[in-house]
Design a protein around this motif. Structure first.
Motif, PDB file in Angstrom:
ATOM      1  N   LEU A  74      -1.218  11.407   8.167  1.00  0.00           N
ATOM      2  CA  LEU A  74      -2.046  10.839   7.047  1.00  0.00           C
ATOM      3  C   LEU A  74      -3.646  10.469   7.225  1.00  0.00           C
ATOM      4  CD1 LEU A  74       0.117   8.216   4.975  1.00  0.00           C
ATOM      5  CD2 LEU A  74      -0.142  10.731   4.917  1.00  0.00           C
ATOM      6  N   ASN A 117      -4.408   9.948   2.643  1.00  0.00           N
ATOM      7  CA  ASN A 117      -3.141   9.532   2.011  1.00  0.00           C
ATOM      8  C   ASN A 117      -2.592  10.945   1.514  1.00  0.00           C
ATOM      9  OD1 ASN A 117      -2.525   6.858   1.773  1.00  0.00           O
ATOM     10  ND2 ASN A 117      -4.375   6.814   0.684  1.00  0.00           N
ATOM     11  N   ASP A 158      -8.304   7.865   6.057  1.00  0.00           N
ATOM     12  CA  ASP A 158      -6.846   8.213   5.635  1.00  0.00           C
ATOM     13  C   ASP A 158      -6.866   8.768   4.581  1.00  0.00           C
ATOM     14  OD1 ASP A 158      -4.250   7.606   4.530  1.00  0.00           O
ATOM     15  OD2 ASP A 158      -4.553   5.487   4.772  1.00  0.00           O
TER      16      ASP A 158
END
Length: 361
Positions: A288, A247, A245
């Motif tokens: 993401l 972000n 992930d």
């Protein structure tokens, strides 16, 4: 009055479109990289209403429509590669022609989620070679340790700060390390995966903190971690996989810079967006959770999986290691300006490519 309302709406759309062009790292600027699909929908709605309600014989009306069309074209330029209308960046492989498959299930489990049985069921159903969990704490570790018989190799970093990570593997892992490249409480994992045919794959599992009002006020830390890994793998000769992930969305300027510097391919290009967040709100979804890989691989399958209780979908990636073959065309190459920008971001966070573990040759 109608023309004034459309003028204000168009100026608002133009502002949201132009702000990300500013290389400022503040969260409220970088956050506008995310909702490009939502902005496309907003612009299309605005255009339909404009055609319906405005007097198109007036130059002001045509100017507003032109402004919205320009914004629409700009956002579509970023998003279009993640549609099936675009040519794929990585060629496909099939199960009957696969030479050396490697499957990875990446899942942000949501620390407060207590439906570990769902993830374990997904693992038992899809049988990935590698399971990567993010936001996993001690409770999640206890649940996932029940997989030890089938996944005897692991890297564990249980944390209760939303940045815990775990890797469980059917395949042997070598030279595994846990590093805190930029922030003292945000780990990353680095290892080598030993495939059945003896080939080694360098793997990096990442979960940098996002730019947000509740996390980091700027994207500087996230960007520096991603670019340090990009620099490290850029001149690597081993097959490489980077997943987690991140972000950040697939179509952001930072992710694009990561791809340019690293030389890694994005298997989603030409195949779809594979939006993994937010699992509960269809209207604010974006990609993401990512997987990037070196030119050594082809794609067997990419699949988004539902994970009960989490705000993320899981991402199942099946790759096929095919040394020495034409597995697809690299479409992005760094310019001197790109390299300078990456260097500045890393220097500002005091991180270098030498901080990223490199497997022994």
């Amino acid at each position: 009055m109608t023309l004034t309302l459309f003028l204000l709406a168009s100026l608002f759309i133009a502002l949201l479109t132009l702000l990300p062009l500013w290389n400022h790292e503040a969260w409220w600027v970088r956050g506008l990289d995310f909702p490009r699909v939502q902005l496309i929908s907003l612009i299309l709605g605005t255009l339909l209403l404009a055609v319906w309600l405005l007097d198109l014989s007036r130059p002001q009306s045509l100017a507003l429509i032109t402004l919205n069309l320009a914004c629409l074209a700009y956002h579509a330029w970023w998003v279009f590669p993640y549609s099936r209308l675009h040519a794929v960046e990585v060629k496909a492989s099939t199960p009957d022609t696969a030479m050396q498959p490697l499957s990875i299930l990446t899942s942000n489990v949501l620390a407060s989620n207590r439906h570990a049985d769902c993830l374990i069921d997904l693992v038992n159903q899809h049988k990935p070679d590698i399971l990567v969990t993010l936001e996993s704490d001690n409770w999640w570790q206890q649940q996932l340790d029940t997989l030890a018989a089938d996944y005897p190799h692991s890297i564990r970093c249980p944390l209760d700060n939303l940045y815990g990570m775990h890797v469980y593997s059917r395949l042997p892992l070598q030279e595994s390390t846990i590093e805190y490249l930029v922030e003292p409480d945000v780990p990353s994992m680095h290892t080598q995966i030993l495939l059945p045919n003896g080939a080694r794959v360098r793997a990096h599992f990442l979960h940098p903190a996002p730019p947000s009002p509740t996390e980091n006020e700027a994207s500087a830390e996230r960007d520096a971690e991603l670019l340090a890994v990009a620099r490290s793998v850029a001149d690597n000769t081993l097959p490489v996989v980077v997943t987690g992930d991140l972000n950040d969305v697939a179509w952001s300027s930072t992710t694009r810079l990561f791809r340019k510097i690293s030389g890694l391919r994005d298997p989603r290009i030409g195949r779809g967006m594979f939006n993994t967040f937010h699992a509960e709100h269809w209207f604010i979804r974006w990609p993401l959770d990512h997987i990037f890989h070196s030119h050594h691989f082809r794609v067997l399958e990419l699949q988004r999986l539902c994970l009960k209780g989490s705000d993320h979908f899981a991402l199942l990636s099946r790759l096929d290691l095919r040394h020495g073959e034409d597995n697809g065309e690299r479409r992005l190459h760094p310019t001197p300006e790109d390299s300078a920008r990456a260097d500045i971001k890393m220097q500002n966070q005091d991180v270098a490519k030498s901080d990223v573990p490199v497997p022994a040759k």
